[in-house]
Design a protein around this motif. Structure first.
Motif, PDB file in Angstrom:
ATOM      1  N   LYS A 157       0.990  -1.417   0.068  1.00 57.94           N
ATOM      2  CA  LYS A 157      -0.427   0.630  -0.098  1.00 57.94           C
ATOM      3  C   LYS A 157       0.933   1.272   0.019  1.00 57.94           C
ATOM      4  CE  LYS A 157      -4.430  -1.282  -0.293  1.00 57.94           C
ATOM      5  NZ  LYS A 157      -5.073  -1.211  -1.606  1.00 57.94           N
ATOM      6  N   THR A 158       2.246   1.576   1.433  1.00 57.74           N
ATOM      7  CA  THR A 158       2.932   2.556   0.419  1.00 57.74           C
ATOM      8  C   THR A 158       3.269   2.654  -0.326  1.00 57.74           C
ATOM      9  OG1 THR A 158       3.307   2.227   3.630  1.00 57.74           O
ATOM     10  CG2 THR A 158       5.320   3.574   2.202  1.00 57.74           C
ATOM     11  N   PHE A 159       4.219   1.925  -1.263  1.00 57.92           N
ATOM     12  CA  PHE A 159       4.592   1.651  -2.529  1.00 57.92           C
ATOM     13  C   PHE A 159       3.785   2.666  -3.278  1.00 57.92           C
ATOM     14  CE2 PHE A 159       8.309  -1.013  -0.749  1.00 57.92           C
ATOM     15  CZ  PHE A 159       8.969   0.373  -1.285  1.00 57.92           C
ATOM     16  N   GLU A 160       2.473   1.818  -3.541  1.00 57.48           N
ATOM     17  CA  GLU A 160       1.721   2.480  -4.133  1.00 57.48           C
ATOM     18  C   GLU A 160       1.061   3.352  -4.005  1.00 57.48           C
ATOM     19  OE1 GLU A 160      -2.395   0.211  -4.240  1.00 57.48           O
ATOM     20  OE2 GLU A 160      -2.892   0.263  -6.580  1.00 57.48           O
ATOM     21  N   GLY A 161       0.773   4.162  -3.372  1.00 54.20           N
ATOM     22  CA  GLY A 161       0.842   5.342  -2.375  1.00 54.20           C
ATOM     23  C   GLY A 161       1.717   6.307  -3.184  1.00 54.20           C
ATOM     24  N   ARG A 162       2.957   5.759  -2.821  1.00 54.32           N
ATOM     25  CA  ARG A 162       3.897   6.555  -3.829  1.00 54.32           C
ATOM     26  C   ARG A 162       3.984   6.363  -5.286  1.00 54.32           C
ATOM     27  NH1 ARG A 162      10.209   5.257  -2.310  1.00 54.32           N
ATOM     28  NH2 ARG A 162       8.973   5.709   0.100  1.00 54.32           N
ATOM     29  N   SER A 163       3.419   4.973  -5.620  1.00 48.02           N
ATOM     30  CA  SER A 163       3.529   5.371  -6.997  1.00 48.02           C
ATOM     31  C   SER A 163       2.626   5.868  -7.220  1.00 48.02           C
ATOM     32  CB  SER A 163       3.752   3.615  -8.080  1.00 48.02           C
ATOM     33  OG  SER A 163       2.861   3.653  -9.269  1.00 48.02           O
TER      34      SER A 163
END
Lengths: 276, 276
Positions: A157-163
């Motif tokens: 979720k963190t990386f999808e948000g950053r993406s």
């Protein structure tokens, strides 16, 4: 006496002939080296034989350079370089120093004014970004996700948000026997419109690449032995309007820029990423 | 009729002979293609001639594929592929789709079941990570920083924080005439212990790479014409104990992992990055 050069040598990703992955001058350069720092001895020797190296193995020097390398072992390699001999670095597959051992040694060389030379060859990360069709104007290689499912969920979720925020393609690797589990987690947790690419066994005869929105992945038929081969996972979330630190909007106001900069150039990343 | 293949072809970063950058089977593959999608026509033709392409230029088809490419122009390229002909993609320098045009077209091909093939060749980003001696277990390519000095300052601080938190090497490019200004800003704003690498004119005869801690950069003598050549800037901040989303600590608890995964492997990134 002048120091030798630390030569970073890419190795094949699959069993293909080297003519697909190694320029001839790269092979010539390797043939001038007889000292090597290697991640795995057997694979390194196999590669050197495959290049047609003119010096027999027993006349070469080999030093271990895996992720457990000690400071003392690194000093041994530096000593060879300081005696004026070149040392080639060979990781198990792909480019030394990229998701592979080598960077510590390169840093030590920089700090001791020992020259470093990087040769052209295959990189699974580079090929996966090219193949993905995802944003190559901003991308991040993140290595492995956590194994624990709760932590993996949080991290995805963190990386999808950053993406979504930065329009940054996120790249991960996984141990083959967890490929199916990781794919399942991604299909469950990522947004339906997030674009997910899975590359499998790059440069091998059975190479396989699929990029689809998460919501369309259900219809993809996986290779039968999906648990047995090295895979890479890349995704790009649907962008949000807000960009990190106002970076894009600031840059898009600039004028009078040089039209040519390097092999890498400005491009899509100052617009919304909209491939259709 | 079967679709043709979209072939992603790396081009040279400098004027060096192709024997340093292009495997022979890559050149053979190019010689079988007569339709090309190109970022800059003149450079593309120059490259094809340099490969010894057996077909004269006037018998080839060329389609524009720069960052301003329209949907209609992309449809023209897809039409060639759907007629069963291969199309080679040539960007100005380096790998198509990586900090260069190409990704939109690759995505369109994936969504239309048109095969994509990526060839091995030089990438300035890959080479810069290898050369840097910085962390290659996690790295991010971020393109350009803002031109406005206040926004650039904010953005540099944001990326340095991310680098410290995630042990992620941050990679930037800049228009050559701003090289000196950007280097000055980095030396002023980044922490003294942050490791900064500048690569300049990679693969050219006057290639230049320096990696030092920011506090030691004052003693580095820059090439005289530092404003005229393509440069890349990479930095790695001193790591903080706290990692993003608890990722590393979670992963380090795992056991029973396969020892071999892909060209990219687990490694330094689960320890503090400590090169000495």
């Amino acid at each position: 006496m002048a120091n030798g050069t630390l030569v970073l040598i890419p190795t094949p990703l699959s069993g293909q002939p080297l003519a697909f992955s190694h320029p001839p001058e790269v092979l010539s350069r390797i043939h001038k080296i007889t000292d090597f720092a290697v991640e795995k001895l057997q694979q390194a020797v196999h590669f050197l034989v495959k290049t047609g190296h003119p010096v027999p193995e027993y006349k070469m020097g080999f030093h271990p350079l895996d992720k457990h390398v000690t400071g003392e072992q690194l000093q041994d390699i530096l000593a060879v370089l300081q005696q004026g001999r070149d040392v080639g670095v060979l990781s198990e597959a792909g480019c030394p120093g990229i998701a592979d051992p080598g960077a510590r040694l390169v840093w030590l060389c920089h700090s001791r004014n020992i020259p470093v030379e990087a040769l052209v060859g295959p990189s699974a990360i580079t090929l996966s970004v090219m193949y993905s069709g995802l944003n190559g104007q901003q991308f991040a290689f993140n290595g492995y996700l956590p194994v624990d499912s709760h932590r993996r969920e949080q991290t995805l979720k963190t990386f999808e948000g950053r993406s979504a925020n930065d329009e940054q393609t996120q790249i991960f690797i996984e141990a083959p026997f967890r490929n199916r589990e990781l794919l399942g987690a991604m299909l469950e947790l990522l947004q339906p419109e997030t674009r997910l690419c899975v590359c499998w066994n790059l440069m091998a005869d059975d190479q396989w690449v699929v990029t689809r929105e998460v919501q369309d992945w259900a219809s993809a038929s996986l290779p039968e032995n999906f648990e047995n081969k090295p895979a890479m996972f890349l995704f790009l979330a649907t962008p949000r309007q807000k960009a990190v630190s106002g970076k894009k909007s600031a840059r898009s106001k600039s004028t009078g820029r040089g039209s040519r900069t390097t092999g890498t150039k400005k491009g899509l990343h100052r617009k919304r990423y909209n491939p259709d």
